[in-house]
Design a protein around this motif. Structure first.
Motif, PDB file in Angstrom:
ATOM      1  N   ASP A  98       0.838  -1.217   0.000  1.00 14.04           N
ATOM      2  CA  ASP A  98       0.000   0.000   0.000  1.00 14.04           C
ATOM      3  C   ASP A  98       0.863   1.254   0.000  1.00 14.04           C
ATOM      4  O   ASP A  98       0.611   2.196  -0.727  1.00 14.04           O
ATOM      5  CB  ASP A  98      -0.904   0.033   1.246  1.00 14.04           C
ATOM      6  CG  ASP A  98      -2.048  -0.947   1.111  1.00 14.04           C
ATOM      7  OD1 ASP A  98      -2.267  -1.444  -0.019  1.00 14.04           O
ATOM      8  OD2 ASP A  98      -2.705  -1.243   2.138  1.00 14.04           O
ATOM      9  N   LYS A  99       1.885   1.256   0.856  1.00 15.86           N
ATOM     10  CA  LYS A  99       2.734   2.450   0.972  1.00 15.86           C
ATOM     11  C   LYS A  99       3.594   2.646  -0.283  1.00 15.86           C
ATOM     12  O   LYS A  99       3.824   3.782  -0.701  1.00 15.86           O
ATOM     13  CB  LYS A  99       3.631   2.366   2.223  1.00 15.86           C
ATOM     14  CG  LYS A  99       2.841   2.368   3.525  1.00 15.86           C
ATOM     15  CD  LYS A  99       1.995   3.631   3.665  1.00 15.86           C
ATOM     16  CE  LYS A  99       1.049   3.554   4.843  1.00 15.86           C
ATOM     17  NZ  LYS A  99       0.035   4.613   4.863  1.00 15.86           N
ATOM     18  N   VAL A 100       4.065   1.568  -0.867  1.00 17.45           N
ATOM     19  CA  VAL A 100       4.870   1.700  -2.090  1.00 17.45           C
ATOM     20  C   VAL A 100       3.997   2.289  -3.204  1.00 17.45           C
ATOM     21  O   VAL A 100       4.409   3.204  -3.926  1.00 17.45           O
ATOM     22  CB  VAL A 100       5.471   0.333  -2.521  1.00 17.45           C
ATOM     23  CG1 VAL A 100       6.155   0.434  -3.884  1.00 17.45           C
ATOM     24  CG2 VAL A 100       6.468  -0.163  -1.483  1.00 17.45           C
ATOM     25  N   LYS A 101       2.773   1.800  -3.300  1.00 19.08           N
ATOM     26  CA  LYS A 101       1.845   2.325  -4.329  1.00 19.08           C
ATOM     27  C   LYS A 101       1.640   3.825  -4.126  1.00 19.08           C
ATOM     28  O   LYS A 101       1.683   4.609  -5.065  1.00 19.08           O
ATOM     29  CB  LYS A 101       0.497   1.598  -4.231  1.00 19.08           C
ATOM     30  CG  LYS A 101       0.523   0.232  -4.882  1.00 19.08           C
ATOM     31  CD  LYS A 101      -0.645  -0.629  -4.480  1.00 19.08           C
ATOM     32  CE  LYS A 101      -1.960  -0.192  -5.068  1.00 19.08           C
ATOM     33  NZ  LYS A 101      -3.036  -1.159  -4.717  1.00 19.08           N
ATOM     34  N   MET A 102       1.458   4.197  -2.883  1.00 20.88           N
ATOM     35  CA  MET A 102       1.204   5.602  -2.557  1.00 20.88           C
ATOM     36  C   MET A 102       2.432   6.476  -2.892  1.00 20.88           C
ATOM     37  O   MET A 102       2.308   7.502  -3.557  1.00 20.88           O
ATOM     38  CB  MET A 102       0.876   5.697  -1.064  1.00 20.88           C
ATOM     39  CG  MET A 102       0.481   7.075  -0.584  1.00 20.88           C
ATOM     40  SD  MET A 102       0.331   7.034   1.221  1.00 20.88           S
ATOM     41  CE  MET A 102       2.005   7.351   1.700  1.00 20.88           C
ATOM     42  N   VAL A 103       3.594   6.033  -2.448  1.00 22.31           N
ATOM     43  CA  VAL A 103       4.826   6.806  -2.643  1.00 22.31           C
ATOM     44  C   VAL A 103       5.145   6.962  -4.133  1.00 22.31           C
ATOM     45  O   VAL A 103       5.453   8.052  -4.621  1.00 22.31           O
ATOM     46  CB  VAL A 103       5.998   6.131  -1.874  1.00 22.31           C
ATOM     47  CG1 VAL A 103       7.353   6.583  -2.382  1.00 22.31           C
ATOM     48  CG2 VAL A 103       5.868   6.395  -0.379  1.00 22.31           C
ATOM     49  N   VAL A 104       5.032   5.854  -4.876  1.00 21.97           N
ATOM     50  CA  VAL A 104       5.349   5.908  -6.311  1.00 21.97           C
ATOM     51  C   VAL A 104       4.358   6.837  -7.031  1.00 21.97           C
ATOM     52  O   VAL A 104       4.767   7.691  -7.834  1.00 21.97           O
ATOM     53  CB  VAL A 104       5.355   4.476  -6.928  1.00 21.97           C
ATOM     54  CG1 VAL A 104       5.486   4.536  -8.447  1.00 21.97           C
ATOM     55  CG2 VAL A 104       6.488   3.650  -6.325  1.00 21.97           C
ATOM     56  N   ALA A 105       3.084   6.731  -6.702  1.00 23.26           N
ATOM     57  CA  ALA A 105       2.073   7.589  -7.347  1.00 23.26           C
ATOM     58  C   ALA A 105       2.337   9.060  -7.015  1.00 23.26           C
ATOM     59  O   ALA A 105       2.315   9.923  -7.895  1.00 23.26           O
ATOM     60  CB  ALA A 105       0.679   7.167  -6.895  1.00 23.26           C
ATOM     61  N   ASP A 106       2.653   9.350  -5.747  1.00 21.03           N
ATOM     62  CA  ASP A 106       2.945  10.743  -5.344  1.00 21.03           C
ATOM     63  C   ASP A 106       4.156  11.279  -6.108  1.00 21.03           C
ATOM     64  O   ASP A 106       4.144  12.412  -6.586  1.00 21.03           O
ATOM     65  CB  ASP A 106       3.258  10.815  -3.842  1.00 21.03           C
ATOM     66  CG  ASP A 106       1.985  10.742  -2.997  1.00 21.03           C
ATOM     67  OD1 ASP A 106       0.880  10.755  -3.611  1.00 21.03           O
ATOM     68  OD2 ASP A 106       2.102  10.685  -1.754  1.00 21.03           O
ATOM     69  N   MET A 107       5.192  10.469  -6.191  1.00 18.81           N
ATOM     70  CA  MET A 107       6.422  10.939  -6.845  1.00 18.81           C
ATOM     71  C   MET A 107       6.210  11.159  -8.333  1.00 18.81           C
ATOM     72  O   MET A 107       6.848  11.992  -8.951  1.00 18.81           O
ATOM     73  CB  MET A 107       7.559   9.938  -6.610  1.00 18.81           C
ATOM     74  CG  MET A 107       8.050   9.941  -5.179  1.00 18.81           C
ATOM     75  SD  MET A 107       9.330   8.708  -4.937  1.00 18.81           S
ATOM     76  CE  MET A 107      10.719   9.549  -5.622  1.00 18.81           C
ATOM     77  N   ARG A 108       5.336  10.352  -8.908  1.00 18.04           N
ATOM     78  CA  ARG A 108       5.066  10.513 -10.347  1.00 18.04           C
ATOM     79  C   ARG A 108       4.037  11.615 -10.600  1.00 18.04           C
ATOM     80  O   ARG A 108       3.733  11.939 -11.742  1.00 18.04           O
ATOM     81  CB  ARG A 108       4.541   9.194 -10.924  1.00 18.04           C
ATOM     82  CG  ARG A 108       5.615   8.146 -11.083  1.00 18.04           C
ATOM     83  CD  ARG A 108       4.993   6.842 -11.558  1.00 18.04           C
ATOM     84  NE  ARG A 108       6.009   5.832 -11.852  1.00 18.04           N
ATOM     85  CZ  ARG A 108       5.755   4.545 -11.985  1.00 18.04           C
ATOM     86  NH1 ARG A 108       4.511   4.103 -11.849  1.00 18.04           N
ATOM     87  NH2 ARG A 108       6.724   3.708 -12.261  1.00 18.04           N
TER      88      ARG A 108
END
Ligand code: PLP
Length: 387
Positions: free
Chosen positions: A375-385
Motif C-alpha cells: 500500500d505504501k509503495v503504491k502511494m509513494v510511487v504515485a505521489d512521486m510521479r
C-alpha cells in the motif's frame, strides 16, 4: 502501524537473541586471551575451535581450512591480494591477472582497482541481462590470457539476488588450473554450500548477514591452496591472520551459523512465499515497473525493482517516513546518486536504474507487513510521479 518494518536484510540482519546469549559469557566471564597458556585462556581457545568446527561442517570443509576475519570485506581483500602475491612469487615476478565480473561488491571491485595500480591485470567477464556470467567466455578468457591467477565470482548478488553458476565455474577453474574464489557473503547461511562438490578453493562470508554480529567473518581456504598470510604479527589463525581473536564475535558467528543451517529450509520457504507475494502485487498493481535479476536463480529473500520516473533514493526516504526500511541499490553505495554499477552491467537504462528499490525479506516479516508495504509503495510511487 507504528512499528518499524525491516526489509533490508541484505544490508544486515538482527543479531539473533540466541547468538547474543551465546556471546555474553565471552565478554565478561571467559575474557581470557586465547593465546595464553593457563586454563582460563583455554576456555576462549576452545570456544574459537568449536565455532571453527561448526562453520567447517556447514560447508563440508575441514576446521583447519576456516580462517576468522573481521568480515566479508577483509576476506575478499585477503583472497584477491594474496592470490596475486602468491602468483608473482611463484612465477618469477610475472604479473598475474584476476578474472572477475562487473557485478561484484565493491570489496572485490575496489581491491581489483588497487591491484591494477600495482600492475596486476583485471579482466571482466560479460554477464547476461539477469547478471549471470556467460560460461563459455570463462574458458576462452582463461585459455587466451594464460596468466589468470584467480577467478573470483560472487555466489549471489547483493543488489539483484542473482545466483551465479558456481558449480560450473568451479569445475572449469579446476580443469584449467586456476584458483576459484567466491564471495558468498549474501549466500552463506541462506543457501546450502558444498565447497568440495562445487570445487571452491576460497570462500568469503560475513556473520552479520545471517543473524550474527557485525565485524566478524571468515575466509575458507582449501588446504591445497598455499595462500600467504594476510596480516602479520602474532601466531593467531595458524600464522596467517595475526591479531588477538574477536572471541565473542567468533562464538556468535558459530552460533548463528548453526541456527541458520538448522532453520534454512523452513525459513527459505516462508521468506520465498512472502517475497513472491510482494513481487506479484507490485508488478500487478503498479504500472511501469520491472523486476531486476534472475527469476529462477535468485536468493529467496530478494525482490528488486526499477520504477520508471522516480528516484529510488527519494522513494527509500519517503518509505522511511512510513516506518519501512528498504534500500535503493546496495547499502554500501547509499548516498551516491550514480546508477548502480550492477544495473549498468546488466544493461538497465539510466531512466529505469535511477528508480531502483531493493526489498530483502527475513523470517521475522509477516504477510500483514507486506500488505502494508505494498500500500505504501503504491502511494509513494504515485505521489512521486504526480499521478
Ligand atoms: N560482499 C558482498 C556480496 C556483500 O553484500 C557485502 C556487504 O554488503 C560484503 C561483501 C562486505 O561484507 P562486510 O560488511 O562483512 O564487510
Amino acid at each position: 502501524m507504528s512499528k518499524m518494518i525491516y526489509l533490508d536484510h541484505a544490508a544486515t540482519t538482527r543479531t539473533l537473541p540466541e547468538v547474543t546469549k551465546a556471546m555474553e559469557p565471552y565478554l565478561d566471564i571467559y575474557y581470557g586471551n586465547p593465546s595464553t597458556i593457563y586454563e582460563f585462556g583455554e576456555k576462549s581457545r576452545d570456544a574459537i575451535e568449536h565455532a571453527r568446527e561448526t562453520i567447517a561442517r556447514t560447508i563440508h570443509a575441514r576446521p583447519e581450512e576456516i580462517f576468522f576475519t573481521s568480515g566479508g570485506t577483509e576476506s575478499d581483500n585477503w583472497a584477491l591480494k594474496e592470490a596475486v602475491s602468491h602468483y608473482e612469487r611463484t612465477h618469477e615476478k610475472e604479473k598475474g591477472c584476476i578474472l572477475t565480473t562487473p557485478v561484484e561488491h565493491h570489496a572485490i571491485l575496489n581491491s581489483c582497482q588497487e591491484l591494477e595500480q600495482m600492475g596486476c591485470g583485471i579482466s571482466f567477464l560479460k554477464v547476461d541481462q539477469t547478471g549471470r556470467v556467460i560460461l563459455k567466455e570463462v574458458e576462452q578468457t582463461i585459455t587466451e590470457r594464460k596468466n589468470v591467477c584467480l577467478l573470483s565470482v560472487m555466489y549471489a548478488n547483493n543488489e539483484i539476488g542473482t545466483i551465479e553458476p558456481i558449480d560450473e565455474l568451479g569445475s572449469l577453474a579446476r580443469k584449467l588450473g586456476v584458483i576459484f574464489h567466491t564471495d558468498a557473503v549474501q549466500a552463506y547461511g541462506h543457501l546450502p554450500i558444498h565447497v568440495g562438490r562445487d570445487r571452491i578453493d576460497m570462500l568469503s562470508a560475513s556473520a552479520h548477514k545471517f543473524g550474527g554480529p557485525k565485524g566478524v567473518g571468515f575466509l575458507y581456504i582449501r588446504s591445497k591452496i598455499n595462500l600467504p598470510a594476510f596480516i602479520h604479527g602474532g601466531a593467531q589463525e595458524s600464522n596467517r591472520r595475526a591479531g588477538t581473536e574477536n572471541v565473542p564475535g567468533i562464538v556468535g558467528m558459530g552460533k548463528a551459523a548453526e541456527l541458520a543451517h538448522k532453520r534454512m529450509r523452513m525459513e527459505n520457504r516462508k521468506v520465498r512465499y512472502l517475497r513472491d507475494y510482494l513481487a506479484y502485487r507490485i508488478l500487478q498493481e503498479i504500472p511501469d515497473v520491472i523486476m531486476t535479476g534472475n527469476r529462477k536463480f535468485r536468493l529467496f529473500n530478494n525482490a528488486s525493482f526499477c520504477f520508471k520516473g522516480i528516484t529510488g533514493e527519494a522513494a527509500a526516504i519517503l518509505l522511511d517516513t512510513q516506518g519501512i526500511c528498504v534500500s535503493s541499490g546496495s547499502a554500501c553505495s547509499t548516498g551516491s546518486l550514480e546508477d548502480s554499477h550492477v544495473l549498468t552491467a546488466i544493461g538497465i537504462d539510466s531512466q529505469w536504474a535511477q528508480g531502483a528499490v531493493r526489498f530483502t525479506l527475513g523470517a521475522e516479516n509477516t504477510r500483514e507487513e507486506i500488505e502494508y508495504v505494498v500500500d505504501k509503495v503504491k502511494m509513494v510511487v504515485a505521489d512521486m510521479r504526480g499521478s
